[in-house]
Write a protein that holds these residues in place. Structure first.
Motif, short mmCIF file in Angstrom:
data_model
loop_
_atom_site.label_atom_id
_atom_site.label_comp_id
_atom_site.label_asym_id
_atom_site.label_seq_id
_atom_site.Cartn_x
_atom_site.Cartn_y
_atom_site.Cartn_z
N THR A 99 0.80 -1.23 0.00
CA THR A 99 0.00 0.00 0.00
C THR A 99 0.84 1.28 0.00
O THR A 99 0.34 2.32 -0.40
N LYS A 100 2.09 1.21 0.47
CA LYS A 100 2.90 2.43 0.44
C LYS A 100 4.35 2.11 0.08
O LYS A 100 5.28 2.46 0.81
N PRO A 101 4.56 1.46 -1.08
CA PRO A 101 5.93 1.15 -1.47
C PRO A 101 6.54 2.28 -2.29
O PRO A 101 5.84 3.10 -2.87
N ARG A 102 7.85 2.28 -2.35
CA ARG A 102 8.56 3.12 -3.30
C ARG A 102 9.04 2.24 -4.45
O ARG A 102 9.26 1.04 -4.28
N HIS A 103 9.16 2.84 -5.61
CA HIS A 103 9.69 2.14 -6.79
C HIS A 103 11.14 2.59 -6.95
O HIS A 103 11.41 3.71 -7.37
N PRO A 121 23.80 3.99 2.87
CA PRO A 121 24.83 3.32 2.05
C PRO A 121 24.69 1.80 2.07
O PRO A 121 24.94 1.14 1.07
N GLU A 122 24.25 1.26 3.22
CA GLU A 122 24.09 -0.19 3.34
C GLU A 122 22.95 -0.68 2.45
O GLU A 122 23.07 -1.72 1.77
N GLN A 123 21.83 0.05 2.43
CA GLN A 123 20.70 -0.33 1.58
C GLN A 123 21.08 -0.23 0.10
O GLN A 123 20.75 -1.10 -0.71
N ASP A 176 9.59 -0.39 5.77
CA ASP A 176 10.52 -0.90 6.79
C ASP A 176 11.94 -1.09 6.26
O ASP A 176 12.81 -1.61 6.96
N GLY A 177 12.18 -0.68 5.00
CA GLY A 177 13.52 -0.80 4.42
C GLY A 177 13.74 -2.09 3.67
O GLY A 177 14.79 -2.26 3.03
N SER A 178 12.77 -3.02 3.70
CA SER A 178 12.90 -4.24 2.92
C SER A 178 12.61 -3.95 1.46
O SER A 178 11.90 -3.00 1.13
#
Length: 668
Positions: free
Chosen positions: A204-208, A249-251, A281-283
């Protein structure tokens, strides 16, 4: 390195490839349809060959003819651009068989990623994270609906072939599934010749967020960081930026490593993009891989200082990648805004028409424009309605955003509907400025991004009146110079009248609201006195070509006025207003009491849902037409009765063709 290449595409990407080829000393061969015989890419190329009629299937999709032209012209390689044949494995194989280099990945890689379902299976085996969903071969409607119910709503139905947002629907509950599936399959079949779909959980609230990767024939593979493409309409990107704001940087490293791993898993060569859904959540989850250069590649070029088309040409000619991963760094921030012929107020309905006026911002190290269209060119129903890509760069995101807002304010197009004003609204929005991004950004901020149209201000009417009078005066001066007695008061253009005040009545009509604004202009040499509903104002100014400099009530400013017949398109502070000058003796037709529904553009009727005599409710679908590879549903404007259906399924219809005669229910 190649001496001559053929570009099997059109528009801005063809021009983009030709520019790099020229810089590298490589001759270019263009191909074109009858509709594109005077196109910019044809003029830029060293030579150009006719393919056939305007429809893509009779021109740009004719791989056998393109290969024949490549041989005749002596081209050693073919650059497919994006769209058309760029992800066609059969065409890649045909190039190999003809001993012509395909500037793209091997056919095996295109096959592997060509089906979104198959791609997800490969990525799952490679350990790449996936969103929960069904990607199998069973295409039975009831079975797919059962899978959707098992996954849990909302779900996303997505065509397994192609891209660009076509054949995609978000389904929020079980009742919507069947109709959405049927629509997706129709659209997928029309766009890609394949109606297979997959179903997956809709976040419902992802980024592309996507990773630009590159690989060569020597076993080297790397990534050139990421782009955020979250701001979308109809699942198609609107504004892209690099790097993606807020990533650690890790992501960034983790996503880049996964993208390179995905490329190596299929023996990839050349430019490719691995697209991810990036959750709150960063996943992140693998979405798809595009086996070609992406529309938004310029933002990656701006932050890395690399020319990705040059990389493509070098890799395709057998050279290794020009650098290693540790030699690549991110410098500054870049945005790309896609300028489309479309009407944002009508759900971004694609538009057609001629660019009667085109003015663009100055290009430099901070501002770049990729386009295949010039003033006077036409956006037709046959191809994608993108007019240009506006790319800006600066040392950080805030500075780059300021560049974007300024460049959009300097962009002027008259002759057809565009999304320029919407892009300006978006670039100025607080949520966008604060990088509060997700793929539902536009719908989440619907009211703020689509405000009520600004009313016609006194300043705007003053500009219109001053322009009209200065034009009249210039024409009069020219007539006197050519024909008249310069000493006769009857031939004066300075407002002289015998025994009366010189004044003119002009009525301007707001073309959006159709509200009329009467204006009386009195000549008070060298000024004008303008009577508006708000009062009387002294105005003076001058005109240089299309630019009007005006002093209105002590405020001095400049404006551009584009005149076409009785219409005036006025640009003030980056905003466009459309007025018409009402002609005496003309009046609007009386309302005949019938609501006649018309085609928003040329297209094909693919579904008729009502018959003559049917009683329908407001908003009820009446028929579905396909245009520009998108479906458009024509709905009842009110409760009433269908008097007549004028077309059948399969019929071709012209722009503004009346489709249904409809009698609205009397409110008495």
């Amino acid at each position: 390195m190649f001496e001559k290449i053929l570009i099997a595409n059109r528009g801005e990407i063809a021009c983009r490839v030709i520019e790099t080829a020229k810089r590298m000393g490589i001759k270019s061969v263009a191909v074109y349809s009858e509709a594109d015989k005077n196109a910019r890419h044809v003029a830029m190329a060293d030579e150009a060959w006719l393919l056939g009629p305007a429809p893509a299937k009779e021109s740009y999709l004719k791989g056998d003819l393109i290969l024949e032209i490549a041989k005749k012209s002596g081209a050693q390689a073919i650059h497919p651009g994006y769209g058309f044949l760029s992800e066609n494995a059969d065409f890649s194989r045909a190039c190999e068989a003809a001993d012509i280099q395909f500037i793209g990945p091997p056919a095996t890689a295109i096959d592997a990623m060509g089906s979104k379902s198959a791609a997800k299976e490969i990525m799952q085996e490679a350990g790449v994270p996936l969103v929960a969903g069904y990607h199998g071969e069973n295409q039975d409607a009831d079975y797919l609906q059962a899978q959707a119910f098992s996954i849990g709503y909302p779900v996303l139905i997505k065509a397994t072939a192609g891209g660009g947002g076509k054949g995609m629907r978000v389904v929020w509950n079980n009742d919507e599934f069947a109709d959405s599936l049927a629509s997706c399959k129709r659209e997928a079949l029309a766009s890609f010749g394949d109606d297979k779909v997959l179903v997956e959980k809709y976040l419902t609230k992802p980024r592309h967020v996507e990773i630009q990767m590159f690989a060569d024939t020597h076993g080297n593979a790397l990534h050139l960081f990421e782009r955020d493409c979250s701001v979308q309409r109809r699942h198609q990107k609107v504004i892209e930026e690099a790097p993606a704001p807020g990533l650690t940087p890790e992501q960034r490293s983790a996503m880049g490593d996964v993208a390179v791993k995905a490329a190596k898993a299929i023996g990839y060569v050349g430019a490719g993009t691995v697209e991810f859904l990036f959750d709150e959540d960063g996943s992140f989850y693998f979405m798809e891989m595009n086996t070609r250069l992406q529309v938004e590649h310029p933002v990656t070029e701006k932050i890395t200082g690399q020319d990705l088309v040059e990389w493509q040409l070098r890799v395709a000619s057998g050279q290794p990648l020009p650098c290693s991963q540790d030699q690549l760094t991110i410098n500054g921030h870049a945005f790309e805004a896609r300028i489309y012929a479309e009407d944002p107020d009508q759900d971004f309905l694609p538009a057609t028409g001629r660019l009667n006026h085109l003015a663009t911002p100055n290009t430099n190290d901070h501002v770049r424009i990729d386009t295949g269209i010039r003033q006077g060119d036409e956006v037709s129903v046959h191809y994608d309605p993108m007019i240009a890509k506006l790319i800006v760069w600066d040392h950080d995101r805030d500075a780059a955003l300021a560049r974007l807002r300024g460049a959009l304010a300097d962009y002027q197009i008259v002759g057809l509907k565009t999304n320029l004003e919407f892009l300006s609204q978006l670039a100025a929005h607080d949520g966008f400025n604060e990088a509060d991004l997700d793929t539902n950004f536009i719908s989440r901020y619907q009211e703020e991004l689509f405000p009520e149209k600004a009313s016609i201000s006194d300043e705007l009417l003053a500009v219109a009146a001053l322009y009209t009078m200065l034009q009249q005066k210039d024409r009069g001066d020219q007539f006197v110079a050519d024909n008249a007695d310069p000493f006769s008061p009857w031939d004066s253009t300075q407002g002289w009248r015998l025994n009366e005040d010189n004044h003119h009545h002009v009525t301007f009509v707001d073309k959006d609201s159709l509200v009329e604004y009467p204006v009386v202009v009195h000549f008070r040499s060298p000024d004008f006195l303008i009577e508006l509903e708000s009062g009387e104002w002294s105005v003076n100014g001058s005109m240089n070509d299309k630019e009007v400099s005006i002093n209105f009530n002590g405020r001095q400013f400049k404006s551009s006025v584009i005149e076409s017949g009785h219409d005036l398109n006025i640009f003030i502070s980056g905003k466009e207003f459309a007025l018409s000058v009402k002609q005496e003796g003309l009046s609007d037709d009386d309302d005949q009491g019938a609501a006649n529904l018309t085609a928003p553009m040329p297209g094909t009727i693919i579904s008729v849902m009502v018959n003559a005599g049917d009683k329908v409710e407001s908003g009820q679908p009446l028929l579905v037409m396909e245009a520009m590879k998108m479906e458009h549903t024509i709905k009842a404007p009110a409760d009433g009765i269908v008097s007549e259906v004028l077309y059948n399924e399969g019929d071709l219809v012209g722009d503004s063709a009346e489709l249904v005669v409809f009698e609205a229910e009397s409110k008495d």
